[in-house]
Design a protein around this motif. Structure first.
Motif, PDB file in Angstrom:
ATOM      1  N   PRO A  49       0.828  -1.218   0.000  1.00  0.00           N
ATOM      2  CA  PRO A  49       0.000   0.000   0.000  1.00  0.00           C
ATOM      3  C   PRO A  49       0.860   1.265   0.000  1.00  0.00           C
ATOM      4  O   PRO A  49       1.880   1.329   0.676  1.00  0.00           O
ATOM      5  CB  PRO A  49      -0.797  -0.105   1.300  1.00  0.00           C
ATOM      6  N   TYR A  50       0.453   2.228  -0.785  1.00  0.00           N
ATOM      7  CA  TYR A  50       1.098   3.543  -0.837  1.00  0.00           C
ATOM      8  C   TYR A  50       0.069   4.575  -0.415  1.00  0.00           C
ATOM      9  O   TYR A  50      -0.876   4.842  -1.156  1.00  0.00           O
ATOM     10  CB  TYR A  50       1.611   3.858  -2.246  1.00  0.00           C
ATOM     11  N   GLY A  51       0.231   5.119   0.783  1.00  0.00           N
ATOM     12  CA  GLY A  51      -0.756   6.068   1.277  1.00  0.00           C
ATOM     13  C   GLY A  51      -2.082   5.372   1.502  1.00  0.00           C
ATOM     14  O   GLY A  51      -2.154   4.365   2.187  1.00  0.00           O
ATOM     15  N   ASN A  52      -3.124   5.890   0.869  1.00  0.00           N
ATOM     16  CA  ASN A  52      -4.461   5.314   1.024  1.00  0.00           C
ATOM     17  C   ASN A  52      -4.851   4.408  -0.127  1.00  0.00           C
ATOM     18  O   ASN A  52      -6.000   3.987  -0.229  1.00  0.00           O
ATOM     19  CB  ASN A  52      -5.509   6.433   1.145  1.00  0.00           C
ATOM     20  N   SER A  53      -3.928   4.122  -1.031  1.00  0.00           N
ATOM     21  CA  SER A  53      -4.303   3.330  -2.194  1.00  0.00           C
ATOM     22  C   SER A  53      -3.288   2.223  -2.448  1.00  0.00           C
ATOM     23  O   SER A  53      -2.179   2.225  -1.929  1.00  0.00           O
ATOM     24  CB  SER A  53      -4.424   4.217  -3.435  1.00  0.00           C
ATOM     25  N   LEU A  54      -3.698   1.287  -3.250  1.00  0.00           N
ATOM     26  CA  LEU A  54      -2.856   0.180  -3.660  1.00  0.00           C
ATOM     27  C   LEU A  54      -2.279   0.514  -5.027  1.00  0.00           C
ATOM     28  O   LEU A  54      -3.002   0.955  -5.917  1.00  0.00           O
ATOM     29  CB  LEU A  54      -3.707  -1.099  -3.746  1.00  0.00           C
ATOM     30  N   LEU A  55      -0.986   0.345  -5.183  1.00  0.00           N
ATOM     31  CA  LEU A  55      -0.366   0.609  -6.476  1.00  0.00           C
ATOM     32  C   LEU A  55      -0.946  -0.318  -7.534  1.00  0.00           C
ATOM     33  O   LEU A  55      -1.242   0.085  -8.642  1.00  0.00           O
ATOM     34  CB  LEU A  55       1.145   0.450  -6.372  1.00  0.00           C
ATOM     35  N   SER A  56      -1.105  -1.599  -7.215  1.00  0.00           N
ATOM     36  CA  SER A  56      -1.742  -2.640  -8.030  1.00  0.00           C
ATOM     37  C   SER A  56      -1.018  -3.003  -9.322  1.00  0.00           C
ATOM     38  O   SER A  56      -1.483  -3.832 -10.069  1.00  0.00           O
ATOM     39  CB  SER A  56      -3.215  -2.328  -8.322  1.00  0.00           C
ATOM     40  N   SER A  57       0.137  -2.398  -9.581  1.00  0.00           N
ATOM     41  CA  SER A  57       0.927  -2.808 -10.740  1.00  0.00           C
ATOM     42  C   SER A  57       2.386  -2.451 -10.508  1.00  0.00           C
ATOM     43  O   SER A  57       2.707  -1.572  -9.719  1.00  0.00           O
ATOM     44  CB  SER A  57       0.418  -2.158 -12.020  1.00  0.00           C
ATOM     45  N   ALA A  58       3.241  -3.188 -11.191  1.00  0.00           N
ATOM     46  CA  ALA A  58       4.672  -2.915 -11.115  1.00  0.00           C
ATOM     47  C   ALA A  58       5.322  -3.492 -12.359  1.00  0.00           C
ATOM     48  O   ALA A  58       4.840  -4.471 -12.940  1.00  0.00           O
ATOM     49  CB  ALA A  58       5.280  -3.530  -9.856  1.00  0.00           C
ATOM     50  N   SER A  59       6.428  -2.892 -12.776  1.00  0.00           N
ATOM     51  CA  SER A  59       7.150  -3.390 -13.939  1.00  0.00           C
ATOM     52  C   SER A  59       8.632  -3.096 -13.767  1.00  0.00           C
ATOM     53  O   SER A  59       9.025  -2.254 -12.966  1.00  0.00           O
ATOM     54  CB  SER A  59       6.632  -2.753 -15.229  1.00  0.00           C
ATOM     55  N   VAL A  60       9.434  -3.826 -14.533  1.00  0.00           N
ATOM     56  CA  VAL A  60      10.880  -3.635 -14.467  1.00  0.00           C
ATOM     57  C   VAL A  60      11.483  -4.024 -15.811  1.00  0.00           C
ATOM     58  O   VAL A  60      10.945  -4.874 -16.526  1.00  0.00           O
ATOM     59  CB  VAL A  60      11.514  -4.452 -13.316  1.00  0.00           C
ATOM     60  N   TYR A  61      12.581  -3.363 -16.138  1.00  0.00           N
ATOM     61  CA  TYR A  61      13.360  -3.658 -17.337  1.00  0.00           C
ATOM     62  C   TYR A  61      14.790  -3.867 -16.877  1.00  0.00           C
ATOM     63  O   TYR A  61      15.374  -2.980 -16.245  1.00  0.00           O
ATOM     64  CB  TYR A  61      13.259  -2.488 -18.324  1.00  0.00           C
ATOM     65  N   ILE A  62      15.358  -5.048 -17.152  1.00  0.00           N
ATOM     66  CA  ILE A  62      16.696  -5.387 -16.680  1.00  0.00           C
ATOM     67  C   ILE A  62      17.560  -5.799 -17.867  1.00  0.00           C
ATOM     68  O   ILE A  62      17.188  -6.708 -18.615  1.00  0.00           O
ATOM     69  CB  ILE A  62      16.647  -6.552 -15.675  1.00  0.00           C
ATOM     70  N   ASP A  63      18.710  -5.151 -18.027  1.00  0.00           N
ATOM     71  CA  ASP A  63      19.672  -5.581 -19.045  1.00  0.00           C
ATOM     72  C   ASP A  63      20.326  -6.869 -18.572  1.00  0.00           C
ATOM     73  O   ASP A  63      20.893  -6.926 -17.474  1.00  0.00           O
ATOM     74  CB  ASP A  63      20.738  -4.507 -19.283  1.00  0.00           C
ATOM     75  N   LEU A  64      20.266  -7.917 -19.392  1.00  0.00           N
ATOM     76  CA  LEU A  64      20.864  -9.198 -19.039  1.00  0.00           C
ATOM     77  C   LEU A  64      22.260  -9.345 -19.604  1.00  0.00           C
ATOM     78  O   LEU A  64      23.187  -9.746 -18.917  1.00  0.00           O
ATOM     79  CB  LEU A  64      19.986 -10.352 -19.545  1.00  0.00           C
ATOM     80  N   GLU A  65      22.397  -9.048 -20.868  1.00  0.00           N
ATOM     81  CA  GLU A  65      23.682  -9.089 -21.554  1.00  0.00           C
ATOM     82  C   GLU A  65      23.526  -8.255 -22.814  1.00  0.00           C
ATOM     83  O   GLU A  65      22.464  -7.711 -23.074  1.00  0.00           O
ATOM     84  CB  GLU A  65      24.103 -10.533 -21.872  1.00  0.00           C
ATOM     85  N   GLU A  66      24.568  -8.171 -23.610  1.00  0.00           N
ATOM     86  CA  GLU A  66      24.504  -7.345 -24.810  1.00  0.00           C
ATOM     87  C   GLU A  66      23.336  -7.780 -25.696  1.00  0.00           C
ATOM     88  O   GLU A  66      23.192  -8.960 -26.015  1.00  0.00           O
ATOM     89  CB  GLU A  66      25.810  -7.446 -25.589  1.00  0.00           C
TER      90      GLU A  66
END
Length: 117
Positions: A49-66
């Protein structure tokens, strides 16, 4: 995703129906554990929870190799509670078969997870 029913669908965590998909050749299995760990991390982030609400989503971008990266997303519909979101995403993660495909995901009426290498 479009959802309709002849009954109330709001604030109900529905995990009875799901659709999984896998696209591309199964040649990225060496990243299965990293993707699984990434989904768990995103699940925690999306259900905090963030404050009074739920973010309800998340994402990420990760470099693995070239020229190779991991892109992962989790999302719950905003009408369900934090505990229902966590339950839905956990259920989706357990149903998702990580077999090294380039793009994979699982859709449920109340949440979805997607990952791409």
């Amino acid at each position: 995703m479009l959802r309709y029913a002849n009954q109330n669908i709001f604030s109900i965590n529905n995990i009875s129906v799901y659709q999984s998909y896998a696209i591309g050749l199964a040649k990225y299995s060496q990243y299965n554990q990293q993707l699984d760990n990434t989904f768990i991390s995103l699940l925690d982030k999306a259900t905090t929870p963030y404050g009074n609400s739920l973010l309800s989503s998340a994402s990420v971008y990760i470099d693995l190799e070239e020229l190779l990266a991991l892109d992962a997303r989790v999302h719950c519909t905003p009408d369900i509670s934090t505990s229902d979101c966590r339950s839905c995403l956990n259920n989706a993660l357990h149903r998702l078969q990580l077999k090294g495909h380039q793009d994979k995901g699982l859709l449920q009426p109340s949440c979805r997870i997607d990952g791409c290498v």
